[in-house]
Design a protein around this motif. Sequence first.
Motif, short mmCIF file in Angstrom:
data_model
loop_
_atom_site.label_atom_id
_atom_site.label_comp_id
_atom_site.label_asym_id
_atom_site.label_seq_id
_atom_site.Cartn_x
_atom_site.Cartn_y
_atom_site.Cartn_z
N ASN A 126 19.68 -34.23 -44.16
CA ASN A 126 18.67 -34.70 -45.10
C ASN A 126 19.28 -35.64 -46.13
N GLU A 181 18.04 -37.05 -49.90
CA GLU A 181 17.02 -36.89 -50.94
C GLU A 181 17.38 -37.71 -52.16
N ASN A 182 16.42 -38.47 -52.68
CA ASN A 182 16.62 -39.24 -53.90
C ASN A 182 16.41 -38.30 -55.10
N ILE A 183 17.46 -38.10 -55.90
CA ILE A 183 17.39 -37.20 -57.04
C ILE A 183 17.01 -37.99 -58.30
N LYS A 213 21.19 -37.16 -52.64
CA LYS A 213 21.79 -35.90 -52.21
C LYS A 213 21.80 -35.86 -50.69
N VAL A 221 13.10 -42.74 -47.63
CA VAL A 221 14.15 -42.43 -48.59
C VAL A 221 14.06 -43.36 -49.79
N LYS A 247 11.33 -39.72 -42.70
CA LYS A 247 10.94 -39.56 -44.10
C LYS A 247 11.45 -40.74 -44.90
#
Length: 216
Positions: free
Chosen positions: A200, A202-204, A190, A176, A174
């Motif tokens: 995982n 995750e770009n917040i 995150k 990022v 995925k």
Amino acid sequence: MNTTIYLMRHSEPSNKDRYIKTKDNLQVQNEKYVLSSNGEKKARILSEDKEMQNIDVVIASNYIRAISTAKYISEHNNIDTYIIDDFGERKFGIDSWSELPENFMQKQLEEPDYKIKNGESQNEVAERMYNALIEVLNKYEGKRIAIVSHGTAITFLFIKLGEYKNNELYFNNKKVMDISFKWNAPEVFKLSFKDKTLNNIENIIIDYSSIEKNKK
């Protein structure tokens, strides 16, 4: 046991610092850069975001702009900020910006062991960031942790953790982020761990539109 680590770049620094005459070498100058007025406002908004609630541990590098960002998260959660030097930015190893080769940034991405003078390579930065991250994970497993670090240092860590290709970073297939050195400030990621295994990244996205509205 689930652990959440918010690994982020500091808030917006003041560019004016770069033009002030000083006897400090480049490393000391870099550590002293403060937040801009907008940077202070963004750090406050960040601390009020839903992702920054119920944080158990706040950590910052020893750079002023990182500490100044972290203080808002600490104050909002009524806890102290811990300083860990190993979350600091990549060290150039030179005394002034004029010594920096023109293609330095891209070359460090393409050649993991490339560095100049007494500076750090991509691999060296990634290793110290990784070791510091694992130490935090071992000490605070099961907690919600905010770590304020720096753009290049986080980039090099993510390259170690994921897959880097065509100037893009992937984790578990995925995408990022784009690796462009044009980060938001703050930029928040995150990291979700299950039994100390990273599951995982995750770009917040944080909404700072209220600052722009007030400027008009």
